[in-house]
Each structure stands twice: as structure tokens, then as C-alpha cells.
Design a protein around this motif. Structure first.
Motif, PDB file in Angstrom:
ATOM      1  N   ASP A 401       0.822  -1.210   0.000  1.00 51.47           N
ATOM      2  CA  ASP A 401       0.000   0.000   0.000  1.00 51.47           C
ATOM      3  C   ASP A 401       0.856   1.260   0.000  1.00 51.47           C
ATOM      4  O   ASP A 401       2.073   1.214   0.218  1.00 51.47           O
ATOM      5  N   VAL A 402       0.238   2.381  -0.262  1.00 53.01           N
ATOM      6  CA  VAL A 402       0.954   3.644  -0.397  1.00 53.01           C
ATOM      7  C   VAL A 402       1.601   4.062   0.918  1.00 53.01           C
ATOM      8  O   VAL A 402       2.701   4.632   0.930  1.00 53.01           O
ATOM      9  N   ASP A 403       0.955   3.758   2.054  1.00 50.06           N
ATOM     10  CA  ASP A 403       1.541   4.118   3.345  1.00 50.06           C
ATOM     11  C   ASP A 403       2.893   3.426   3.551  1.00 50.06           C
ATOM     12  O   ASP A 403       3.852   4.036   4.035  1.00 50.06           O
ATOM     13  N   VAL A 406       5.522   5.055   1.314  1.00 51.21           N
ATOM     14  CA  VAL A 406       6.014   6.304   1.896  1.00 51.21           C
ATOM     15  C   VAL A 406       6.973   6.022   3.048  1.00 51.21           C
ATOM     16  O   VAL A 406       8.033   6.655   3.179  1.00 51.21           O
ATOM     17  N   ASP A 415       7.608  17.566   3.754  1.00 51.43           N
ATOM     18  CA  ASP A 415       6.156  17.355   3.875  1.00 51.43           C
ATOM     19  C   ASP A 415       5.465  17.517   2.529  1.00 51.43           C
ATOM     20  O   ASP A 415       4.485  16.822   2.237  1.00 51.43           O
ATOM     21  N   VAL A 418       5.829  14.265   0.556  1.00 49.74           N
ATOM     22  CA  VAL A 418       4.957  13.232   1.132  1.00 49.74           C
ATOM     23  C   VAL A 418       3.509  13.489   0.752  1.00 49.74           C
ATOM     24  O   VAL A 418       2.769  12.568   0.363  1.00 49.74           O
ATOM     25  N   ARG A 419       3.073  14.742   0.847  1.00 56.29           N
ATOM     26  CA  ARG A 419       1.692  15.083   0.488  1.00 56.29           C
ATOM     27  C   ARG A 419       1.432  14.817  -0.994  1.00 56.29           C
ATOM     28  O   ARG A 419       0.347  14.347  -1.369  1.00 56.29           O
ATOM     29  N   VAL A 421       2.795  12.511  -2.895  1.00 53.48           N
ATOM     30  CA  VAL A 421       2.634  11.075  -3.133  1.00 53.48           C
ATOM     31  C   VAL A 421       1.326  10.576  -2.525  1.00 53.48           C
ATOM     32  O   VAL A 421       0.564   9.836  -3.172  1.00 53.48           O
ATOM     33  N   ARG A 422       1.059  10.956  -1.305  1.00 51.79           N
ATOM     34  CA  ARG A 422      -0.183  10.506  -0.659  1.00 51.79           C
ATOM     35  C   ARG A 422      -1.421  11.033  -1.399  1.00 51.79           C
ATOM     36  O   ARG A 422      -2.469  10.382  -1.398  1.00 51.79           O
ATOM     37  N   GLY A 423      -1.285  12.193  -2.011  1.00 54.50           N
ATOM     38  CA  GLY A 423      -2.421  12.786  -2.700  1.00 54.50           C
ATOM     39  C   GLY A 423      -2.538  12.395  -4.159  1.00 54.50           C
ATOM     40  O   GLY A 423      -3.393  12.949  -4.876  1.00 54.50           O
ATOM     41  N   PRO A 427      -3.273   4.696  -6.646  1.00 54.57           N
ATOM     42  CA  PRO A 427      -2.041   4.053  -6.189  1.00 54.57           C
ATOM     43  C   PRO A 427      -1.014   3.908  -7.308  1.00 54.57           C
ATOM     44  O   PRO A 427       0.191   4.064  -7.068  1.00 54.57           O
ATOM     45  N   ALA A 430       0.887   7.026  -7.501  1.00 49.33           N
ATOM     46  CA  ALA A 430       1.809   7.157  -6.372  1.00 49.33           C
ATOM     47  C   ALA A 430       3.077   6.340  -6.609  1.00 49.33           C
ATOM     48  O   ALA A 430       4.204   6.813  -6.383  1.00 49.33           O
TER      49      ALA A 430
END
Length: 443
Positions: A401-403, A406, A415, A418-419, A421-423, A427, A430
Motif C-alpha cells: 500500500d501507499v503508506d 512512503v 512534507d 509526502v503530500r 505522493v499521498r495525494g 495508487p 503514487a
């Protein structure tokens, strides 16, 4: 979240993050890497059905009758398939190895002592050289490794030593052709002392004389690439190399030269620098190189002890130290992150590498493929890697998973990154962002 040391262990000293190895690496990152040097031999069996050498010879050296019966186009097609299987076997072995640091060492030493399929007589067989001359010796002494390489028939073929004839030998006195210096020069410049290692052109010439007489019957159907020594082609008399007298001893002379090279201070420095540059940074810390050089000299070139000095140095585990992933390494690392495996995966990694200019086993020169960041990590390369990441993701998917993505690759990132990729919209997006980023491409 996985620790920074564990990420370094898996990515800098391994072939990338792998779910099946993550727990062991996280438990004791440094011990996990060191254990691959001193633990049980974890060499992997070839992971693809590659024909034995004897079965490859008819494709490489077909007789006139075979060409007539099978057709040259069919033979060429089968030869091409063989090359693909050879490359895929190397990829799958790395994807499945339980000792990825060993696979990294195999790749380092193959490029250091490279041979290439650009030589027609070596098409489809370079893996045999890797299996016989490199893989068994990565955890031994440099002298044994150097000897295995220097005596291997495919190295003699690649660097034209089979064409070399001593001018004062019985054959040389009536032959038009004389000494060929290719193997002698690369033995000194690329394999041991380095270009600034303190030797002269006269030394190259003397080593070339030492190496005369070796013949390779590559197309021998009963014993492919059989190497023999012909005294009638060998330059007679003593030779002087780096101030040492190499006594006339025929086929035993090369080992006298190898003994000198393996214990020379320039070799200790050159090999230590290349190892540090390959694993740590394009410009490795000088104190690290000095420490490794001392270990090399003090242990008669014990490669495990030299590498352990490298692993004990703070720079080995510093996240800011970065080395670029070559295209094949990138493909293996990305497939490992996806959890993808199988022959279709290997084929796509091979194709990706070739599209990025990395033809494994086919370096353009005896220097092998460079490992310098500026050569491989360019704007065009970023676009290609992103496109191939999309293709691999679409073809094979992932359970990662994306978490987790990261947590592995964006430690220390801003930050905003990270934002971003998370955004990502999906997937796949990402993973594509990570695959094209410095966080993934610079281990």
C-alpha cells in the motif's frame, strides 16, 4: 515504520525492498548484511531453464550443414531467444535470492572483470563466465578471483589473447602476426593496479609476452571453450615486470604475474576505491578508502574483511550517501516493491533496461557499464522509468500500500513531497511518482 538502517540494508546493500526479507532486515539490519558475507552459501540455482553450454554451441558456431538444414534465419532467431533466457535468468535469480548482497557483489565483480556479448564468439555464454569465474569467488581472496578470471577461456577470447604469438617462439618466427597486448593492458589497468598504478608500457609488453601461447577452442562440440597451452606460440626466456624477474616457466608464468599484482599496494588502493565508490558514493570518503586499503594489504586481499571494513564505516549507513540504480537494478527493485515475480516480469525488466540503454552482458568496452549517477539519472531517464513503472504496475499490480511505500522511500523527505505522493489520484500514480524520484533511484 521500518528503520532507516533497514532501508539502507535492503536498498543500498540489497536489490530493493522485499516483503519476504523485510522482517529479517528490520530485526538486525547490519547483522543481516554481514551475515550474507559469512553465513551459509546462499548462491541460487539458475531460475530459468537455460541450456548447458554444450547445447548452445550449435547456435553459436553452426556448421555449413546445420546452416543449410535449419536456415540461418532460424538459427539467428534461436540465438536471440537464448540471449533473452540468459538475461532473464540473471534477473529472476536476483528477484528470488535470499542473499541479495551476494547478488550485488556478483554484479560489481562482473562489471569490474567484464566480458561482453558484443564479441560474436561470446553471444549467449557470458553467464557461464559469471557462474564459473565470478560467483564462486566473491567471498574469497582477491588473488583467487583474479586467477579465476585471468585463466578463464572467455576472457582470453574477449581480449584477443588467443591471437597473441611470441615473436621469438617457433610459430612467431614464421608468422606475420605477433603479440597482442589487450589482455595484458586490461589486466593491469582495469583488473588490478589501475590506470595510475605505477606500471609502464614496457611492463604491459612483458606481461603480454607472459600470456602468449594460450589457445581456446570455443566451438569444440565435446568441450566448448576448451583452453590449452601451446609452447610453440609462447615467447621464450625470462621477463621483467615491475622490477621482478618472471622466470621462464611456460604456462606457469602467468601465476607469477598474478601473485605480484594481487599483493601490490596499487591494487589494494584501486580495488578498495572501486568497492567504496560502487556501494557508498561516487566520491567515497577518503578515510574509508584508506581503511579498506589497509585491510586489503593486511589480509592478503581477503574480500570479506575488506568489505566488512566498509560496512563498519559510518558513511555506509548514512542516508545522504547515494548511488544510482542502473536500469536492470531499477527494474528488479521496482518489481520487488510490487511483489512481482515470474518469467513475464523478468522479460519486462529486460526490455525496460534495454530501452534505457542498459544491455546486460553487452557492455560497450572492457570497462563494463559505468555506475556513475550522471550517466543514468537524467531527465530522459526519469520519463522512461516513470513510463515503465506504469506498465509494470498495470501488468502485475501490487499488495503493497501507499503508506508502506512512503514509510520505506520517503524517510527524510519534505512534507510537500509526502503530500504529493499521498495525494496522487491512484495508487498507480503514487508508485509511478516514487519510481521516477531520487528517493527510489538513488539507493
Amino acid at each position: 515504520m521500518i528503520s532507516a538502517d533497514a532501508v539502507v540494508a535492503l536498498t543500498r546493500f540489497g536489490t530493493g525492498y522485499r516483503a519476504d526479507l523485510a522482517e529479517a532486515a528490520a530485526r538486525d539490519p547490519r547483522g543481516w548484511v554481514r551475515g550474507q558475507l559469512r553465513g551459509d552459501d546462499a548462491r541460487q540455482a539458475i531460475a530459468v531453464d537455460v541450456p548447458p553450454l554444450a547445447e548452445r554451441v550449435p547456435l553459436l558456431f553452426p556448421t555449413k550443414d546445420e546452416q543449410t538444414m535449419q536456415g540461418t534465419s532460424r538459427i539467428a532467431a534461436e540465438r536471440s531467444k537464448l540471449v533473452e533466457r540468459v538475461r532473464d535468468a540473471r534477473i529472476l535469480t536476483a528477484l528470488r535470492s535470499t542473499a541479495p548482497f551476494q547478488e550485488r557483489l556478483v554484479r560489481f565483480w562482473f562489471e569490474h572483470f567484464t566480458i561482453s556479448m558484443r564479441r560474436p564468439a561470446l553471444v549467449g555464454v557470458t553467464d557461464v563466465f559469471e557462474a564459473e569465474a565470478i560467483r564462486p569467488h566473491i567471498r574469497g581472496s582477491f588473488r583467487n578471483l583474479l586467477g579465476a578470471v585471468a585463466h578463464h577461456p572467455m576472457m582470453h577470447v574477449y581480449l584477443d589473447n588467443t591471437l597473441s604469438i611470441g615473436p621469438n617462439s617457433p610459430v612467431g618466427k614464421r608468422a606475420v602476426r605477433g603479440i597482442n597486448e589487450n589482455l595484458a593492458r586490461e589486466l593491469l589497468e582495469l583488473h588490478s593496479l589501475g590506470v595510475d598504478g605505477g606500471y609502464t608500457q614496457t611492463d604491459v609488453r612483458e606481461v603480454a609476452k607472459v600470456l602468449t601461447g594460450w589457445q581456446v577452442a570455443a566451438s569444440d562440440r565435446n568441450a566448448p571453450y576448451r583452453i590449452t597451452f601451446d609452447p610453440a606460440r609462447h615467447e621464450p626466456g625470462d621477463k621483467i615486470f615491475l622490477g621482478h624477474t618472471i622466470r621462464e616457466a611456460g604456462k606457469a608464468e602467468p601465476d607469477q604475474v598474478l601473485d605480484i599484482l594481487a599483493t601490490h599496494p596499487s591494487t589494494a588502493r584501486f580495488i578498495s576505491y572501486k568497492l567504496a565508490r560502487h556501494f557508498i558514493d561516487d566520491t567515497p570518503p577518503e578515510d574509508l578508502v584508506v581503511a579498506m586499503t589497509s585491510a586489503f594489504s593486511d589480509t592478503d586481499g581477503d574480500l570479506v574483511q575488506v568489505i566488512e571494513v566498509m560496512l563498519d564505516h559510518p558513511s555506509a549507513w548514512a542516508p545522504e550517501r547515494r548511488k544510482v540504480l542502473l536500469p536492470e537494478d531499477w527494474g528488479i527493485a521496482f518489481a520487488s516493491l510490487l511483489g512481482a515475480d515470474g518469467e513475464e516480469v523478468a522479460a519486462d525488466i529486460r526490455k525496460a533496461g534495454i530501452s534505457m540503454g542498459h544491455r546486460v552482458y553487452a557492455a560497450e568496452s572492457p570497462k563494463g557499464w559505468t555506475d556513475e549517477r550522471g550517466y543514468w539519472f537524467t531527465p530522459d531517464a526519469v520519463l522512461l522509468r516513470s513510463a515503465w513503472a506504469n506498465r509494470l504496475y498495470e501488468a502485475f499490480g501490487t499488495s503493497t500500500d501507499v503508506d508502506l511505500l512512503v514509510g520505506i522511500y520517503l524517510q527524510g523527505a519534505s512534507d510537500d513531497v509526502v503530500r504529493l505522493v499521498r495525494g496522487a489520484p491512484t495508487p498507480k500514480d503514487a508508485f509511478s511518482l516514487i519510481a521516477a524520484s531520487p528517493y527510489f533511484n538513488l539507493r
